[in-house]
Design a protein around this motif. Structure first.
Motif, short mmCIF file in Angstrom:
data_model
loop_
_atom_site.label_atom_id
_atom_site.label_comp_id
_atom_site.label_asym_id
_atom_site.label_seq_id
_atom_site.Cartn_x
_atom_site.Cartn_y
_atom_site.Cartn_z
N ARG A 74 6.07 2.20 -4.46
CA ARG A 74 5.60 2.69 -5.09
C ARG A 74 6.41 4.16 -5.48
N GLY A 75 7.62 3.83 -5.52
CA GLY A 75 8.42 4.99 -5.77
C GLY A 75 8.74 5.38 -4.14
N GLU A 76 8.63 6.34 -3.62
CA GLU A 76 8.82 6.86 -2.59
C GLU A 76 8.42 6.23 -1.21
N VAL A 77 6.92 5.89 -1.82
CA VAL A 77 5.95 5.76 -0.78
C VAL A 77 5.37 4.15 -0.46
N ARG A 78 5.94 3.97 0.92
CA ARG A 78 5.37 2.65 1.22
C ARG A 78 4.15 2.14 1.00
N VAL A 79 3.90 0.86 1.10
CA VAL A 79 2.77 0.08 0.84
C VAL A 79 2.47 -0.91 1.35
N GLU A 80 1.52 -0.98 1.74
CA GLU A 80 1.94 -2.37 2.78
C GLU A 80 0.16 -3.44 2.30
N VAL A 81 -0.18 -4.86 0.74
CA VAL A 81 -0.72 -5.44 0.58
C VAL A 81 -1.49 -6.36 1.41
N THR A 82 -2.85 -6.90 1.64
CA THR A 82 -3.39 -7.89 2.03
C THR A 82 -3.83 -9.36 1.20
N LEU A 83 -3.04 -9.67 0.32
CA LEU A 83 -4.07 -9.98 -0.87
C LEU A 83 -5.70 -10.98 -0.10
N HIS A 84 -6.35 -11.37 -0.63
CA HIS A 84 -7.61 -11.19 -0.56
C HIS A 84 -8.56 -12.62 -1.40
N LYS A 85 -8.92 -12.04 -2.43
CA LYS A 85 -9.15 -13.28 -3.70
C LYS A 85 -8.53 -13.40 -4.78
N ARG A 86 -7.14 -14.63 -5.23
CA ARG A 86 -7.51 -14.87 -6.52
C ARG A 86 -8.46 -14.77 -7.53
N GLU A 87 -7.71 -14.31 -8.73
CA GLU A 87 -8.60 -13.94 -9.72
C GLU A 87 -7.61 -14.89 -10.98
N GLY A 88 -6.11 -15.01 -11.00
CA GLY A 88 -6.14 -15.81 -12.34
C GLY A 88 -4.69 -16.67 -11.37
N ALA A 89 -3.84 -16.56 -12.53
CA ALA A 89 -2.38 -17.35 -12.20
C ALA A 89 -1.16 -16.13 -12.23
N ASP A 90 -1.93 -15.01 -12.11
CA ASP A 90 -0.62 -13.85 -12.22
C ASP A 90 -1.67 -12.23 -10.95
#
Length: 350
Positions: A74-90
């Motif tokens: 996000r800009g210059e900030v490194r972000v790590e995400v771990t998905l945990h629950k699908r709420e829709g197609a996207d």
């Protein structure tokens, strides 16, 4: 009850970083209903057919783990995400690091062909992400850019190993959507399945898309204050009918893993009947729960103070599970996702 009631000391060298090879060579601790010296017997997973009876029914989770961990900026900030629950197609809920620095409306770029917008924020770094692609295109992008969401206790200082994409998937894996493996299923092989068939032990699927919330620590002192993350599951008509048929014939229902057990118990009526089910469950099973469906549970060895150790303590009895874990630690059993397993018989109802 208090979270501290479910604590125990686990030497770090008991945590498995690699699975047994072949898978059904892992050790298996049978925890019987007896309180005497024959309560615990040591086996290997290959012995499972002999520990079950013809007419017993195995219920397994056919979810398939997706590469749900993404690194972006996000800009210059490194972000790590771990998905945990699908709420829709996207749209997915995800745990983000550093979650506190993200704001609603922020865009996270993961790759030239994959980005997401932060649509909502919750406590504990939980965010809702809407991706730039949807459906099968999103799944294809995850396979290109994501990594397998191995739990934090499996040490991979150099990142995901190539074999993890196969090792962290069960032989039953069919329906994509999990972000953690139903680890009891990791011990099965085609040869073991053939021997179970020869023994007259039928098996049927359920689907529970396991979320990363399964690894979250219990941070409250009183377990009644803990909030479970919801997970989506489905039980088909054929499985519901097979459970009813097995019970009528005197067979036992054997849950392969806590995920199968939680879904069965979520869907069961108070009288023990089971109907087809599709939807979310956030069931939290602790001592005092009265089980309606499951007679035996095949499950790996769990973290101290975790919701899963609370569940097995509800199933087999807290004192018996403390003793079983002490036996396992003293006997060199390997713990957690890539570790050994146990076959638990349900404690008699009081």
């Amino acid at each position: 009850m208090r979270t501290a009631d479910f604590d125990f000391d686990l030497p770090p060298d008991r945590i498995a970083d690699q699975p047994a090879r072949p898978r059904d060579a892992a050790r298996l601790l049978h925890v019987g209903r007896s309180g005497g010296g024959d309560a615990f017997t040591d086996h290997i997973v290959r012995d499972l057919p002999g520990l079950l009876n013809p007419g017993d029914l195995l219920v397994y989770n056919d979810t398939r783990v997706i590469p749900a961990r993404l690194s972006g900026r996000r800009g210059e900030v490194r972000v790590e995400v771990t998905l945990h629950k699908r709420e829709g197609a996207d749209t997915w809920h995800a745990f983000a690091k550093p979650g506190k620095r993200l704001r609603v409306g922020d865009a996270i770029a993961f790759a030239p062909d994959l980005s997401a917008e932060v649509r909502d924020k919750r406590e504990g770094g939980d965010v809702e992400l809407r991706f730039s692609v949807a459906g099968s295109d999103l799944m294809a992008a995850l396979h290109r850019h994501g990594v397998m969401p191995l739990p934090p206790y499996i040490r991979r200082p150099e990142g995901e190993a190539a074999e993890d994409r196969q090792d962290y998937q069960t032989v039953f894996a069919a329906r994509e959507g999990a972000v953690a493996a139903p680890t009891a299923g990791l011990h099965f092989t085609p040869d073991l399945l053939a021997r179970l068939d020869e023994r007259g032990i039928r098996r049927v699927p359920v689907t529970l898309h396991v979320g990363a919330g399964t690894f979250l620590p219990v941070k409250v002192e009183d377990i009644r204050d803990h909030r479970m993350h919801a997970e989506w599951g489905e039980i088909g008509r054929e499985t519901a009918e097979a459970v009813a048929e097995a019970r009528r014939a005197g067979g036992r229902v054997v849950a392969v893993g806590t995920t199968s057990l939680r879904l069965l118990e979520s869907a069961a009526a108070e009288d023990g009947t089971l109907a087809p089910f599709s939807g979310d469950t956030d069931i939290f099973i602790t001592p005092g729960y009265r089980f309606k469906i499951v007679d035996l549970l095949l499950t790996n060895f769990h973290l101290p103070r975790s919701t899963l150790f609370m569940l097995v303590s509800a199933f087999a009895g807290l004192d018996r599970m403390r003793a079983a874990y002490a036996h396992a630690i003293a006997s060199g059993y390997r713990f957690y996702s890539y570790g050994d397993t146990s076959l638990l018989e349900r404690a008699p109802r009081e």
